[in-house]
Design a protein around this motif. Structure first.
Motif, short mmCIF file in Angstrom:
data_model
loop_
_atom_site.label_atom_id
_atom_site.label_comp_id
_atom_site.label_asym_id
_atom_site.label_seq_id
_atom_site.Cartn_x
_atom_site.Cartn_y
_atom_site.Cartn_z
N TYR A 65 0.84 -1.20 0.00
CA TYR A 65 0.00 0.00 0.00
C TYR A 65 0.88 1.25 0.00
CZ TYR A 65 -3.02 -3.67 1.85
OH TYR A 65 -3.70 -4.85 2.06
N PRO A 66 1.66 1.48 -1.04
CA PRO A 66 2.60 2.61 -1.02
C PRO A 66 1.92 3.97 -0.97
CG PRO A 66 2.46 1.64 -3.21
CD PRO A 66 1.74 0.71 -2.29
N ASP A 67 0.66 4.06 -1.38
CA ASP A 67 -0.08 5.32 -1.31
C ASP A 67 -0.96 5.39 -0.07
OD1 ASP A 67 0.97 6.26 -3.76
OD2 ASP A 67 -0.50 5.07 -4.86
N GLY A 68 -0.78 4.44 0.84
CA GLY A 68 -1.68 4.37 1.97
C GLY A 68 -2.98 3.70 1.55
N ILE A 69 -4.02 3.86 2.34
CA ILE A 69 -5.28 3.18 2.08
C ILE A 69 -6.43 4.17 2.15
CG2 ILE A 69 -6.86 1.36 2.83
CD1 ILE A 69 -4.49 -0.11 4.00
N THR A 70 -7.20 4.25 1.08
CA THR A 70 -8.47 4.96 1.06
C THR A 70 -9.56 3.91 1.23
OG1 THR A 70 -7.58 6.60 -0.47
CG2 THR A 70 -9.98 6.52 -0.22
N THR A 71 -10.38 4.04 2.26
CA THR A 71 -11.37 3.01 2.57
C THR A 71 -12.76 3.49 2.18
OG1 THR A 71 -9.98 2.42 4.47
CG2 THR A 71 -12.16 1.41 4.33
N THR A 72 -13.44 2.73 1.33
CA THR A 72 -14.77 3.08 0.86
C THR A 72 -15.77 2.02 1.29
OG1 THR A 72 -13.84 4.21 -1.08
CG2 THR A 72 -16.16 3.60 -1.18
N ILE A 73 -16.85 2.47 1.91
CA ILE A 73 -17.89 1.54 2.36
C ILE A 73 -19.26 2.12 1.99
CG2 ILE A 73 -16.50 0.61 4.24
CD1 ILE A 73 -19.38 2.85 5.22
N THR A 74 -20.29 1.29 2.05
CA THR A 74 -21.66 1.76 1.90
C THR A 74 -22.47 1.31 3.11
OG1 THR A 74 -22.31 -0.22 0.64
CG2 THR A 74 -21.58 1.71 -0.62
N PHE A 75 -23.50 2.08 3.43
CA PHE A 75 -24.43 1.69 4.47
C PHE A 75 -25.78 2.28 4.16
CE2 PHE A 75 -23.45 5.87 5.82
CZ PHE A 75 -24.30 6.27 6.84
N ASN A 76 -26.81 1.71 4.75
CA ASN A 76 -28.19 2.10 4.42
C ASN A 76 -28.81 2.92 5.53
OD1 ASN A 76 -28.29 0.62 1.92
ND2 ASN A 76 -28.49 -1.26 3.12
N VAL A 77 -29.59 3.91 5.11
CA VAL A 77 -30.35 4.75 6.05
C VAL A 77 -31.80 4.77 5.57
CG1 VAL A 77 -30.45 6.94 7.27
CG2 VAL A 77 -28.28 6.17 6.34
N PRO A 78 -32.50 3.64 5.67
CA PRO A 78 -33.87 3.57 5.13
C PRO A 78 -34.87 4.45 5.87
CG PRO A 78 -33.32 1.56 6.33
CD PRO A 78 -32.06 2.33 6.20
N SER A 79 -34.63 4.73 7.15
CA SER A 79 -35.57 5.52 7.93
C SER A 79 -35.46 7.01 7.64
CB SER A 79 -35.36 5.28 9.42
OG SER A 79 -34.16 5.90 9.87
N GLY A 80 -34.34 7.45 7.04
CA GLY A 80 -34.12 8.87 6.84
C GLY A 80 -33.68 9.59 8.10
N LYS A 81 -33.43 8.84 9.14
CA LYS A 81 -32.91 9.42 10.39
C LYS A 81 -31.56 8.80 10.69
CE LYS A 81 -37.27 10.74 12.55
NZ LYS A 81 -36.96 12.18 12.44
N LEU A 82 -30.56 9.65 10.86
CA LEU A 82 -29.19 9.21 11.04
C LEU A 82 -28.72 9.56 12.45
CD1 LEU A 82 -26.66 8.05 9.50
CD2 LEU A 82 -26.01 10.44 9.10
N LEU A 83 -28.30 8.54 13.19
CA LEU A 83 -27.71 8.76 14.51
C LEU A 83 -26.21 9.00 14.33
CD1 LEU A 83 -27.64 8.79 17.61
CD2 LEU A 83 -27.57 6.27 17.55
N VAL A 84 -25.73 10.15 14.81
CA VAL A 84 -24.34 10.55 14.63
C VAL A 84 -23.70 10.73 16.00
CG1 VAL A 84 -22.78 12.23 13.58
CG2 VAL A 84 -25.01 11.79 12.54
N THR A 85 -22.59 10.06 16.23
CA THR A 85 -21.88 10.18 17.50
C THR A 85 -20.46 9.65 17.30
OG1 THR A 85 -22.03 9.67 19.87
CG2 THR A 85 -22.66 7.92 18.34
N ASP A 86 -19.75 9.43 18.40
CA ASP A 86 -18.42 8.83 18.26
C ASP A 86 -18.43 7.34 18.57
OD1 ASP A 86 -18.80 9.19 21.01
OD2 ASP A 86 -16.66 9.38 21.41
#
Length: 231
Positions: A65-86
């Motif tokens: 990984y000479p350029d380091g790592i860019t991590t791409t993921i997907t996730f679903n928010v079907p309710s339209g409400k997103l809980l955001v925290t640490d």
């Protein structure tokens, strides 16, 4: 015995932020032994194997990984409400016993993907304050803003959807209804947790802190991740 600093040929690895390593000359044998900077690669988590001469310290095997790592993921928010925290433990967590060190880019990428597999957009950060900002109807960033001499932030406050207080040195985002289904208790949410309304759908998150050249402790705006609704 005397110490020397020799140029480092890292072969794509990140084992020192300097271009040289300190070495120890053993006058009895005439050999050279590295004693400063013998660390696992911050990208691939491997111990380097050195070829040391009078002129250079060279790592033999290339980093995958000479350029380091860019991590791409997907996730679903079907309710339209997103809980955001640490921190969403123990509702969302991973078992890191089979992963590389969490101190490495590959270890962090493994944790990100493990959390995505159970529906959580997770990303390692630092103890600097993070915020979730809307940049367009379907695009967002997780960023640490910079401030001018008058304490004005580099990103408009009216675009901020949530503050992220980084006791865990991370961000975590999940569909609010899915969190409740897994056992999350709304009565236990506090001032550090935010539920925001976003369009229902599938979101892609591109996390940047594992990339070569990413700097977290700078005076400029730091963008940890880009998020976009893709479906």
């Amino acid at each position: 015995m005397s110490t020397h600093r020799l140029p480092l040929e890292a072969n794509g690895h990140l084992i020192s932020r300097e271009s040289e390593l300190e070495v120890l000359r053993l006058d009895i044998t005439g050999g050279l032994v590295v004693f400063d900077g013998q660390h696992r690669c911050a990208f691939c988590d491997r111990w380097p194997t050195f070829n040391i001469t009078e002129a250079v310290v060279a790592v033999q095997d290339p980093c995958p990984y000479p350029d380091g790592i860019t991590t791409t993921i997907t996730f679903n928010v079907p309710s339209g409400k997103l809980l955001v925290t640490d921190d969403l433990r123990p509702i969302y967590d991973w078992n890191d016993k089979k992963f590389a060190s969490y101190n490495s880019a590959i270890g962090k990428a493994q944790a990100i993907k493990a959390m995505a597999a159970i529906g959580c957009a997770f990303g390692p950060a630092s103890d600097r304050g993070l915020n979730l900002y809307r940049t367009a109807p379907d695009t967002y960033i997780i960023a640490t803003p910079s401030y001018d001499d008058d304490d004005n932030p580099s990103i408009p406050e009216n675009t901020r959807l949530a503050r992220i207080y980084t006791d865990l040195w991370a961000y975590s985002m999940v569909d609010y209804q899915a969190w409740k289904t897994r056992g999350g208790d709304p009565d236990k949410l506090d001032w550090s947790d935010t539920v925001v309304d976003i369009p229902p759908g599938t979101y892609q998150v591109v996390h940047h802190s594992g990339e070569r050249g990413f700097e977290r402790d700078v005076a400029e705006t730091v963008i940890w991740a880009h998020m976009e609704r893709i479906a």
